[in-house]
Design a protein around this motif. Structure first.
Motif, PDB file in Angstrom:
ATOM      1  N   ASN A  55      -1.998  91.111  20.378  1.00 33.23           N
ATOM      2  CA  ASN A  55      -1.689  89.703  20.483  1.00 33.23           C
ATOM      3  C   ASN A  55      -0.979  89.497  21.825  1.00 33.23           C
ATOM      4  OD1 ASN A  55      -0.757  87.114  20.290  1.00 33.23           O
ATOM      5  ND2 ASN A  55      -0.052  87.316  18.178  1.00 33.23           N
ATOM      6  N   PRO A  56      -1.553  88.672  22.689  1.00 30.75           N
ATOM      7  CA  PRO A  56      -0.933  88.546  24.010  1.00 30.75           C
ATOM      8  C   PRO A  56       0.468  87.955  23.957  1.00 30.75           C
ATOM      9  CG  PRO A  56      -2.778  87.031  23.791  1.00 30.75           C
ATOM     10  CD  PRO A  56      -2.784  87.881  22.585  1.00 30.75           C
ATOM     11  N   LYS A  57       0.768  87.220  22.868  1.00 30.87           N
ATOM     12  CA  LYS A  57       2.093  86.629  22.792  1.00 30.87           C
ATOM     13  C   LYS A  57       3.103  87.579  22.161  1.00 30.87           C
ATOM     14  CE  LYS A  57       1.478  81.906  23.492  1.00 30.87           C
ATOM     15  NZ  LYS A  57       0.493  81.195  22.695  1.00 30.87           N
ATOM     16  N   ASP A  58       2.658  88.307  21.195  1.00 27.37           N
ATOM     17  CA  ASP A  58       3.586  89.169  20.479  1.00 27.37           C
ATOM     18  C   ASP A  58       3.038  90.589  20.524  1.00 27.37           C
ATOM     19  OD1 ASP A  58       5.295  90.451  18.804  1.00 27.37           O
ATOM     20  OD2 ASP A  58       4.850  89.227  17.038  1.00 27.37           O
ATOM     21  N   SER A  59       3.691  91.437  21.252  1.00 28.25           N
ATOM     22  CA  SER A  59       3.082  92.740  21.488  1.00 28.25           C
ATOM     23  C   SER A  59       3.196  93.683  20.312  1.00 28.25           C
ATOM     24  CB  SER A  59       3.693  93.385  22.723  1.00 28.25           C
ATOM     25  OG  SER A  59       5.089  93.428  22.567  1.00 28.25           O
ATOM     26  N   HIS A  60       3.783  93.233  19.233  1.00 25.64           N
ATOM     27  CA  HIS A  60       3.837  94.120  18.077  1.00 25.64           C
ATOM     28  C   HIS A  60       2.699  93.879  17.119  1.00 25.64           C
ATOM     29  CE1 HIS A  60       7.797  95.527  19.143  1.00 25.64           C
ATOM     30  NE2 HIS A  60       8.105  94.276  19.422  1.00 25.64           N
ATOM     31  N   VAL A  61       1.964  92.807  17.391  1.00 25.36           N
ATOM     32  CA  VAL A  61       0.938  92.448  16.425  1.00 25.36           C
ATOM     33  C   VAL A  61      -0.431  92.790  16.989  1.00 25.36           C
ATOM     34  CG1 VAL A  61      -0.111  90.517  15.212  1.00 25.36           C
ATOM     35  CG2 VAL A  61       2.359  90.618  15.488  1.00 25.36           C
ATOM     36  N   LEU A  62      -1.242  93.407  16.145  1.00 26.37           N
ATOM     37  CA  LEU A  62      -2.600  93.750  16.558  1.00 26.37           C
ATOM     38  C   LEU A  62      -3.579  93.208  15.550  1.00 26.37           C
ATOM     39  CD1 LEU A  62      -1.250  97.097  17.094  1.00 26.37           C
ATOM     40  CD2 LEU A  62      -3.067  96.560  18.640  1.00 26.37           C
ATOM     41  N   LEU A  63      -4.724  92.811  16.062  1.00 22.26           N
ATOM     42  CA  LEU A  63      -5.762  92.274  15.199  1.00 22.26           C
ATOM     43  C   LEU A  63      -6.957  93.207  15.249  1.00 22.26           C
ATOM     44  CD1 LEU A  63      -6.859  89.711  13.659  1.00 22.26           C
ATOM     45  CD2 LEU A  63      -7.764  89.006  15.841  1.00 22.26           C
ATOM     46  N   GLY A  64      -7.521  93.474  14.090  1.00 26.98           N
ATOM     47  CA  GLY A  64      -8.679  94.361  14.109  1.00 26.98           C
ATOM     48  C   GLY A  64      -9.808  93.808  13.269  1.00 26.98           C
ATOM     49  N   GLY A  65     -11.040  94.063  13.720  1.00 28.35           N
ATOM     50  CA  GLY A  65     -12.204  93.654  12.945  1.00 28.35           C
ATOM     51  C   GLY A  65     -12.845  94.905  12.361  1.00 28.35           C
ATOM     52  N   CYS A  66     -13.129  94.889  11.066  1.00 32.81           N
ATOM     53  CA  CYS A  66     -13.603  96.105  10.419  1.00 32.81           C
ATOM     54  C   CYS A  66     -15.108  96.173  10.316  1.00 32.81           C
ATOM     55  CB  CYS A  66     -13.061  96.184   8.988  1.00 32.81           C
ATOM     56  SG  CYS A  66     -11.297  96.296   8.921  1.00 32.81           S
ATOM     57  N   TYR A  67     -15.546  97.366   9.978  1.00 28.96           N
ATOM     58  CA  TYR A  67     -16.968  97.614   9.826  1.00 28.96           C
ATOM     59  C   TYR A  67     -17.541  96.878   8.618  1.00 28.96           C
ATOM     60  CZ  TYR A  67     -21.221 100.387  10.163  1.00 28.96           C
ATOM     61  OH  TYR A  67     -22.511 100.788  10.322  1.00 28.96           O
ATOM     62  N   ASN A  68     -16.696  96.647   7.641  1.00 29.21           N
ATOM     63  CA  ASN A  68     -17.220  95.986   6.451  1.00 29.21           C
ATOM     64  C   ASN A  68     -17.082  94.477   6.518  1.00 29.21           C
ATOM     65  OD1 ASN A  68     -14.532  95.598   6.123  1.00 29.21           O
ATOM     66  ND2 ASN A  68     -14.342  96.656   4.175  1.00 29.21           N
ATOM     67  N   GLY A  69     -16.652  93.972   7.650  1.00 25.42           N
ATOM     68  CA  GLY A  69     -16.607  92.522   7.802  1.00 25.42           C
ATOM     69  C   GLY A  69     -15.244  91.900   7.591  1.00 25.42           C
ATOM     70  N   GLN A  70     -14.272  92.701   7.244  1.00 29.44           N
ATOM     71  CA  GLN A  70     -12.954  92.125   7.029  1.00 29.44           C
ATOM     72  C   GLN A  70     -12.157  92.075   8.318  1.00 29.44           C
ATOM     73  OE1 GLN A  70     -11.854  94.945   3.903  1.00 29.44           O
ATOM     74  NE2 GLN A  70     -11.129  93.181   2.754  1.00 29.44           N
TER      75      GLN A  70
END
Lengths: 569, 95
Positions: free
Chosen positions: A225-240
């Motif tokens: 997250n460019p605003k909060d460096s502790h937060v990460l977003l991930g996209g999974c193989y199963n669509g979640q």
């Protein structure tokens, strides 16, 4: 004992020539060794003597006495008057001068010299020959060094079963950390027991990842997250969609519900610029783009179906492979599809049908990378099949610039954040190309073989110096670029925009021509009937002309025969 | 005489500070400056002219020195050399 030999010569034989003859050797004297004398000597053995077979020379040094020298000028007070003239006496000097002035030589010399001198004086008065005509120009530093990059670090997947590194994300502040998503993209060929972990690496420590992220299914994309460096977003193989907070640990902080998630692997996730910093959107090959708010990630806030026919049919939707969002244009976003079409969409459109603004088609295969030029947002780069193309939003029919078709599939591409004309691409044969459109258009400015296996993704750090690329076996290589590739060149700001404009202009002209040609063709299809009538007329005309011709010939022949007959008798 | 006229004309040009004619021995034949200055100029410039001439001729023996110009911060010294005489003019180039 004296050794004496006496020989006699007769006087009459004086002056005679010598006749030499051989004779036997005669023993004159024989002195045997005297052992008593030996006692006066001491035997010395071994004897060490140096021998040299060269001329003996001796070396000598000599130092001369110091000779002091001094350079001095002489201040003449009085010229070299001839002996008979006394410089003190005014009369004599005047007389001498007058004499010289009367000399013819003098007169001639002065006339000649005078004219030359006048010329130069006038020149001086006319212009200032030393005037600076060109104002100080900034010396353009021409560096001879070619752009180069060197590998700094390699991060290997610690797992035994190797997965490919499918996405990289740099830490937003300080760029000291790299988050890498690992997964196996081959359809249903993920080997049993493959771990679904993804890692955050610290650049200083390439041996062991700093943190492990454990999603329920392997991650395909991962973004800080460019605003909060502790937060990460991930996209999974199963669509979640999943997000993490590093402070909480390696387990998922929250996960989207399967019913509302994508049906296919999530190929693109990007954070949005919002006040809360919690909004993001994702795209997947199931043809949907979903917007999420991570505070309530159980359901997407908005869904857009990528159906170009604008009917919202999921069946005919195009699968999205890449997603693009530029924070300077917050309402627009672009999606690159599996079918090779880029769809430009407007988020703020009222009806869902209006959401899709326009499409750009040109690639033969999935568009793996899509990015706007950070300096000229109207132009964007797409990477897919065997080429990389640069598009301008204005020309919808085709790209304005493109690379030649390579031997290997291009897997990822990115603009350089520092130099507007430089972009990077990775290929399936493991090479990283650095393209500089200002410098050379037909070939990459630099082509580096990073590894033997295919490279799947690449990410440039914000300062433009470091590039990280991930390969099929999960190895991420960190490269550092030298000055030429990473620093803004002086020529860039002028050449770059003009180049883009020129290409756009060219495309526009081509488009106009195409349109014209199409119109003409339409016109032709209508005018075909008329043509047929004309052709029948033509045949008739030809027949008439033939007959006339033959008539003329026959009459002529007859006339000649008649004349011949008349002449006969 | 013509010589007088020429020299006067030269002297009257804009920016000319001084004119002098010196012979090979350093005797000022005609000068508009004082004696000591003239003799100094004569002695120094004669050597310099010789050096310049020999330089030019060393590089190309068929070449010869026609004019010598020395521009300094304050003014410009122009020397027209001849076999026996030197015509020296000091000018202040107007800028």
């Amino acid at each position: 004992m004296e050794i004496v030999y006496v020989y006699l010569k007769k006087r009459s034989e004086f002056g005679k020539q010598c006749n030499f003859s051989d004779r036997q050797a005669e023993l004159n004297i024989d002195i045997p060794p005297n052992p008593e004398l030996a006692e006066q000597f001491v035997e010395r053995s071994p004897v060490d003597t140096g021998i040299q077979c060269s001329a003996t020379m001796s070396e000598h040094e000599a130092n001369t006495e110091r000779f002091e020298m001094e350079t001095r000028g002489v201040n003449h007070v009085e010229g070299g008057w001839p002996k008979d003239v006394n410089p003190m006496e005014l009369e004599q000097t005047i007389r001498f001068r007058k004499k010289v002035e009367k000399d013819e030589n003098y007169i001639n010399a002065i006339m000649q010299l005078g004219s030359i001198m006048e010329h130069c004086i006038k020149q001086n008065n006319a212009i200032d020959i030393y005037q600076k005509y060109f104002t100080e120009e900034e010396e353009v530093e021409v560096t001879d060094e070619a752009p180069s990059a060197k590998t700094i670090n390699v991060f290997r997947d610690p797992q035994d079963i190797k997965r490919s590194a499918t996405h990289l994300s740099w830490h937003p502040d300080g760029n000291r950390k790299l988050a890498i998503a690992y997964s196996c993209l081959n359809f249903q060929r993920a080997p049993m027991g493959m771990s679904s972990d993804s890692y955050i690496w610290d650049l200083e420590n390439p041996n062991k990842p700093e943190l492990t992220l454990k999603p329920p299914s392997p991650l395909i994309t991962l973004e800080y997250n460019p605003k909060d460096s502790h937060v990460l977003l991930g996209g999974c193989y199963n669509g979640q969609i999943a997000w993490w907070d590093i402070r909480k640990g390696s387990l998922v902080a929250e996960l989207s519900t399967i019913e509302f998630s994508h049906r296919d692997p999530v190929y693109g996730t990007i954070w949005l610029q919002s006040k809360t910093g919690t909004e993001c959107f994702s795209a997947s090959t199931d043809g949907q783009v979903m917007w999420w708010d991570i505070r309530k990630i159980s359901e997407p806030t908005e869904i857009v179906v990528l159906d170009i026919t604008r009917k919202e049919h999921l069946e005919s939707a195009l699968g999205a492979i890449s997603l693009e969002f530029e924070s300077t244009l917050p309402t627009k976003f672009m999606v690159g599809t599996e079918q090779g079409i880029v769809i430009s969409c407007n988020r703020k459109a009222k009806t869902a049908a209006e959401k899709i603004v326009c499409t750009f088609s040109g690639h033969h295969g999935p568009i793996y990378a899509l990015q706007r030029n950070p300096f000229y947002p109207k132009n964007f780069l797409t990477v897919g099949d065997w080429t990389a193309r640069i598009w301008s939003e204005d020309s919808r029919e085709s790209s304005i610039m493109w690379t030649k078709y390579h031997m290997a599939y291009l897997t990822d591409g990115a603009w350089s954040p520092v130099r507007p004309a430089v972009f990077f691409t990775t290929k399936m044969d493991g090479t990283l190309d650095i393209w500089d459109f200002v410098f050379k258009q037909c070939d990459p400015a630099l082509s580096l073989k990073v590894c033997d296996e295919a490279l799947f993704c690449l990410r440039v750090q914000d300062n433009g110096c470091f590039i990280a690329c991930g390969s099929q076996l999960g190895t991420a290589t960190l490269l550092e670029l030298n000055n030429l590739a990473s620093m803004l060149q002086l020529s860039d700001p002028n050449i770059q925009p003009s180049m883009f404009e020129r290409e756009t202009h060219r495309e526009k002209i081509l488009e106009a021509r195409h349109r014209e040609m199409r119109l003409k063709e339409k016109g032709k299809a209508e005018g075909k009937d008329e043509e047929e009538e004309l052709s029948t007329d033509l045949e008739a005309l030809v027949g008439v002309a033939e007959e006339e011709f033959l008539d003329v010939i026959f009459t002529e022949m007859k006339r000649r025969e008649a004349e011949a007959m008349r002449k006969q008798p | 005489t013509e010589v007088e006229e020429t020299l006067k004309r030269i002297q009257s040009h804009k920016g000319v500070i001084g004119t002098m004619v010196v012979n090979a021995e350093g005797i000022p034949i005609r000068t508009t400056l004082d004696n000591s200055t003239t003799v100094q100029y004569a002695g120094l410039l004669h050597q310099l002219t010789m050096k310049a001439r020999s330089t030019v001729r060393d590089i190309d023996p068929q070449n010869d020195l026609t004019f010598l110009r020395i521009r300094s911060k304050k003014h410009e010294i122009m020397v027209a050399p001849d076999k026996e005489y030197l015509l020296i003019v000091i000018q202040n180039p107007c800028e």
